[in-house]
Design an enzyme around this catalytic site. Structure first.
Site, PDB file in Angstrom:
ATOM      1  N   HIS A   1       0.816  -1.208   0.000  1.00  0.00           N
ATOM      2  CA  HIS A   1       0.000   0.000   0.000  1.00  0.00           C
ATOM      3  C   HIS A   1       0.857   1.269   0.000  1.00  0.00           C
ATOM      4  CE1 HIS A   1      -3.092  -2.667   2.344  1.00  0.00           C
ATOM      5  NE2 HIS A   1      -3.060  -2.961   1.052  1.00  0.00           N
ATOM      6  N   PRO A   2       1.856   1.382  -0.874  1.00  0.00           N
ATOM      7  CA  PRO A   2       2.691   2.592  -0.872  1.00  0.00           C
ATOM      8  C   PRO A   2       1.898   3.804  -1.332  1.00  0.00           C
ATOM      9  CG  PRO A   2       3.184   1.256  -2.800  1.00  0.00           C
ATOM     10  CD  PRO A   2       2.254   0.443  -1.942  1.00  0.00           C
TER      11      PRO A   2
END
Length: 563
Positions: free
Chosen positions: A471-472
């Site tokens: 989930h960058p």
């Protein structure tokens, strides 16, 4: 590609880009070009939900980024997969549909993203969605994105046992974590409809492709944004072996994701002077926040032996997989039609935390991410991790060459509070799994294992075993005028430049409490109205649930006596 000039050029056909391509082309008034570095998403392994591990493992569909050695994880390099095909990461992700907590978006607004509070964003979540149970004040019923419960927990009693254990541990049940109340234990939702993955390519781009004013090109690698003075006028890219410049009459919109969008800006000379100079790029616009503020979620697999033959481990053999695949091909039903994450939870780690900061995905099998078994016999696991990290990293190019991956450093666990959060996370998970509802099923703990008990032991095990939850975000964040690291304003316009926007996970000021595909789609929906000059959808006043005693208690009730 039949022309060299378009009204709008969108870079990246991912979770945001496909949505924007649909919305900007819908009126027929503008010519829109959507540029994608990868290729087609027409592959059964992408479309079949249960096959989710395969496309992520394929170089054809995954950029295959790795972080630099992470100094607080024993210098391990952490995998950072990003989608490289139509649909982007929505074509290789786990299909989990989580909007985030209402207060996540109010937090965005407090941090300078004016107009991005929860009540402003909720109408855009609703617009995109076709929820299996129809519309209400929170859910959409007529949008493009099909959302369901997969098989609705029907294939294993372990799902309900996990939810019951959470209730016994003193937490509440939630009927809809994407609705009035996120906090609690309940069924999980996924971007699957009719048994098929609902990538943004499938849901938004496929119906829009028939429009003559929309052009989509694949296998085109964007090098940089072309500027004339302080205005974006086009893009330079490699296409069919040739370097090409294409022009935009109205705007260039970066939707390349939280890794590639800041890299393209930096290659265009937009960013911090020291970073650009070190990479051999001349600065043309000072914007020090480009590539900063990188955030991500970490998770571990908490695994247990199962005392009853009710897990899905017996379905992981070759013959079983063939049967599952055949049923899916013929009917789009059965175990092939789900990502298997059909139960979940969101809890608060301690008193004084106002909204959930720990997330659980429950899986009724003990397996590796590549789909292979990790034990003999039956087992199950929960994917768990703290969801509001304080550590921050960065993305920066090391060369002007677009074929060279940028340097990525997350700085996971750099903040002491993140280390402490993991200790609490491990202990709370053990307490939940020790509740009476799990007595019939829960055998020995496989990992971390009972020997991992003290703070020191937990810290060491987490450092050695934690993985990215993929989930960058945050590398081109929305911020106020007085925020020196804000890259875009509330309209997603790159500060100090004209006709250039960023619309993807890069613009998140902080990571929401949950998986990020749904918020990315929402951002694209809202940005489309801003770009087109449409009135914003009506601000809602839908209530949200917050524990009235959150300042003094971590859960609502005392737990049942555990084993």
């Amino acid at each position: 590609m039949t022309q060299a000039i378009y009204d709008y050029i969108i870079i990246g056909a991912g979770s945001a880009g496909c949505v924007l391509a649909n919305r900007l082309s819908a009126c027929g008034q503008y010519t829109v070009l959507l540029v994608e570095a990868g290729g087609s998403d027409k592959n059964i392994l992408i479309q079949m939900p249960t096959a989710l591990s395969y496309p992520m493992a394929m170089k054809t569909y995954n950029w295959g980024y790795y972080s630099d050695p992470e100094p607080f994880l024993g210098n391990r390099q952490i995998s950072c997969p990003r989608g490289k095909a139509l649909g982007g990461s929505s074509s290789i992700n786990g299909m989990v549909y989580v909007r985030g907590h209402a207060l996540d978006f109010d937090e965005w607004e407090r941090r300078g993203a004016a107009g991005w509070g929860y009540q402003d964003c909720l109408p855009y979540f609703r617009r995109s969605e076709a929820w299996q149970n129809g519309a209400d004040d929170y859910r959409g019923g007529r949008g493009e994105l099909g959302v369901s419960g997969g098989n609705n927990m029907s294939f294993s009693p372990l799902y309900q046992a996990f939810i019951d254990a959470g209730v016994e541990a003193g937490y509440s049940h939630t009927d809809d974590y994407n609705g009035y109340r996120q906090e609690g234990f309940g069924a999980m939702h996924m971007t699957v409809c009719g048994g098929v993955r609902q990538s943004t390519s499938h849901a938004f781009l496929k119906p829009a492709k028939k429009r003559t004013n929309l052009t989509v090109i694949t296998h085109a690698l964007v090098d940089r944004v072309v500027l004339e003075g302080k205005r974006a006028v086009g893009i330079a890219l490699s296409y069919k072996g040739k370097s090409t410049v294409l022009h935009a009459k109205k705007e260039v919109i970066l939707c390349a994701g939280s890794i590639a969008s800041p890299a393209i800006l930096q290659r265009s000379g937009i960013g911090d002077e020291a970073t650009l100079s070190a990479a051999g790029v001349k600065q043309v616009h000072h914007l020090p926040g480009v590539g900063k503020n990188l955030q991500d979620h970490l998770e571990v697999y908490f695994q247990f032996h199962c005392k009853q033959p009710v897990s899905l481990n017996s379905k992981l053999g070759l013959f079983s997989k063939l049967l599952i695949g055949a049923r899916w091909v013929l009917f789009k039903t059965g175990l092939g039609a789900t990502n298997h994450f059909e139960a979940c939870a969101f809890i608060r780690s301690k008193a004084g935390v106002k909204w959930p900061d720990i997330q659980y995905h429950f899986l009724p099998a003990a397996m590796r991410y590549d789909g292979t078994v990790s034990i003999k016999g039956h087992g199950f696991q929960v994917h768990v991790g703290p969801n509001k990290p304080k550590s921050r990293g960065r993305v920066q190019i090391t060369s002007p060459d677009p074929n060279q991956a940028p340097s990525i450093l997350f700085n996971y666990l750099a903040h002491d509070d993140d280390v402490a959060a993991w200790r609490q996370c491990i202990r709370l998970t053990r307490e939940i799994m020790a509740q009476p509802a799990m007595d019939l099923y829960c055998g020995d703990e496989i990992q971390p294992g009972y020997a991992v008990h003290s703070d020191k032991d937990i810290d060491a095990w987490v450092r050695d075993n934690v993985e990215s939850a993929y989930h960058p975000c945050g590398t081109c964040k929305i911020g106020a005028d007085d925020d020196p690291l804000a890259v875009v304003d509330k309209n997603c316009q790159v500060r100090g430049l004209e006709a250039l926007r960023v619309v993807d996970a890069s613009v998140f000021p902080t990571v929401p409490n949950g998986n990020i595909n749904a918020p990315i789609i929402m951002v694209a929906e809202k940005a489309a109205d801003i770009i087109l000059g449409n009135p914003a959808l009506v601000h809602t006043n839908a209530p949200m649930w917050i524990d009235e005693a959150w300042q003094t208690r971590q859960r609502e009730r005392q737990p049942v006596k555990s084993r």
